[in-house]
Design a protein around this motif. Structure first.
Motif, PDB file in Angstrom:
ATOM      1  N   VAL A   1      -7.756  -1.411   8.458  1.00 56.52           N
ATOM      2  CA  VAL A   1      -6.909  -0.310   7.989  1.00 56.52           C
ATOM      3  C   VAL A   1      -7.773   0.712   7.271  1.00 56.52           C
ATOM      4  N   ILE A   2      -7.552   1.973   7.566  1.00 57.11           N
ATOM      5  CA  ILE A   2      -8.076   3.037   6.721  1.00 57.11           C
ATOM      6  C   ILE A   2      -6.882   3.547   5.933  1.00 57.11           C
ATOM      7  N   ALA A   3      -6.996   3.477   4.611  1.00 58.22           N
ATOM      8  CA  ALA A   3      -5.926   3.962   3.736  1.00 58.22           C
ATOM      9  C   ALA A   3      -6.506   5.045   2.844  1.00 58.22           C
ATOM     10  N   SER A   4      -5.652   5.978   2.419  1.00 58.41           N
ATOM     11  CA  SER A   4      -6.150   7.083   1.605  1.00 58.41           C
ATOM     12  C   SER A   4      -5.207   7.396   0.457  1.00 58.41           C
ATOM     13  N   GLY A   5      -5.784   8.021  -0.556  1.00 56.54           N
ATOM     14  CA  GLY A   5      -5.031   8.457  -1.718  1.00 56.54           C
ATOM     15  C   GLY A   5      -5.925   8.546  -2.936  1.00 56.54           C
ATOM     16  N   THR A   6      -5.406   9.145  -3.973  1.00 56.75           N
ATOM     17  CA  THR A   6      -6.155   9.301  -5.215  1.00 56.75           C
ATOM     18  C   THR A   6      -6.416   7.945  -5.851  1.00 56.75           C
ATOM     19  N   GLN A   7      -7.677   7.651  -6.126  1.00 59.11           N
ATOM     20  CA  GLN A   7      -8.105   6.404  -6.781  1.00 59.11           C
ATOM     21  C   GLN A   7      -7.775   5.137  -6.001  1.00 59.11           C
ATOM     22  N   ILE A   8      -7.608   5.241  -4.690  1.00 58.28           N
ATOM     23  CA  ILE A   8      -7.207   4.063  -3.910  1.00 58.28           C
ATOM     24  C   ILE A   8      -8.233   2.938  -3.981  1.00 58.28           C
ATOM     25  N   ILE A   9      -9.516   3.272  -4.067  1.00 54.46           N
ATOM     26  CA  ILE A   9     -10.531   2.221  -4.086  1.00 54.46           C
ATOM     27  C   ILE A   9     -10.332   1.314  -5.300  1.00 54.46           C
TER      28      ILE A   9
ATOM     29  N   ILE B   1       0.846  -1.197   0.000  1.00 53.24           N
ATOM     30  CA  ILE B   1       0.000   0.000   0.000  1.00 53.24           C
ATOM     31  C   ILE B   1       0.880   1.246   0.000  1.00 53.24           C
ATOM     32  N   GLU B   2       1.864   1.278   0.887  1.00 54.74           N
ATOM     33  CA  GLU B   2       2.726   2.456   1.009  1.00 54.74           C
ATOM     34  C   GLU B   2       3.623   2.644  -0.211  1.00 54.74           C
ATOM     35  N   ARG B   3       4.138   1.572  -0.773  1.00 57.49           N
ATOM     36  CA  ARG B   3       4.990   1.689  -1.965  1.00 57.49           C
ATOM     37  C   ARG B   3       4.212   2.230  -3.157  1.00 57.49           C
ATOM     38  N   LYS B   4       2.913   2.028  -3.158  1.00 59.62           N
ATOM     39  CA  LYS B   4       2.064   2.543  -4.229  1.00 59.62           C
ATOM     40  C   LYS B   4       1.795   4.034  -4.012  1.00 59.62           C
TER      41      LYS B   4
END
Length: 141
Positions: A75-83, A27-30
């Motif tokens: 986990v709650i993850a965030s970012g552009t187009q993450i879904i 997730i983080e590397r992306k």
């Protein structure tokens, strides 16, 4: 484009395999951010809320059994187009059909008991993400 938030669950088989760090690293590397993370034991109520559209299906009991086999990582993850992107990172629902290079393709497999175990869950829409985040992180709302 705007930032999205999604819920990702590392399911009991992913926890048991010891690949929590690998999934978080992917997730983080992306380029996505981890906004919240916790170890949880899924309650029947949480699972019924989370899988509300499946509760009356014949296979729901298998889902409930599977999700209560051990701890999960929410986990709650965030970012552009993450879904959309995390869905591609996760791979096909059935691990035997998932492409190598995806989380399910690399780490998932079928079991002899016919319960579909597939390492991770992620929200499939913004609306679903908001609902699911409230179920697993009620303290944030």
């Amino acid at each position: 484009m705007y930032e999205e938030k999604t819920l990702i669950l590392i399911k009991p088989d992913g926890v048991k395999l010891g690949i929590i760090g690998e999934i978080i690293t992917r997730i983080e590397r992306k380029g996505y951010r981890i906004e919240a993370l916790k170890v949880a034991k899924a309650s029947k109520e949480q699972l019924q809320d989370h899988y509300s559209e499946l509760v009356n299906k014949t296979f729901y009991k298998e889902i409930e059994t599977y999700m209560q086999e051990g701890p999960i990582i929410a986990v709650i993850a965030s970012g552009t187009q993450i879904i959309n992107v995390f869905h591609r990172m996760a791979g096909a629902t059935n691990p035997s059909l998932a492409n190598f290079g995806t989380i399910r393709g690399d780490f998932g497999h079928e079991y002899n008991d016919d319960i579909l175990r597939n390492i991770v869950h992620s929200s499939d829409s913004l609306r679903q993400a908001k609902k699911e985040i409230k179920i697993w992180f009620p303290e944030m709302y």
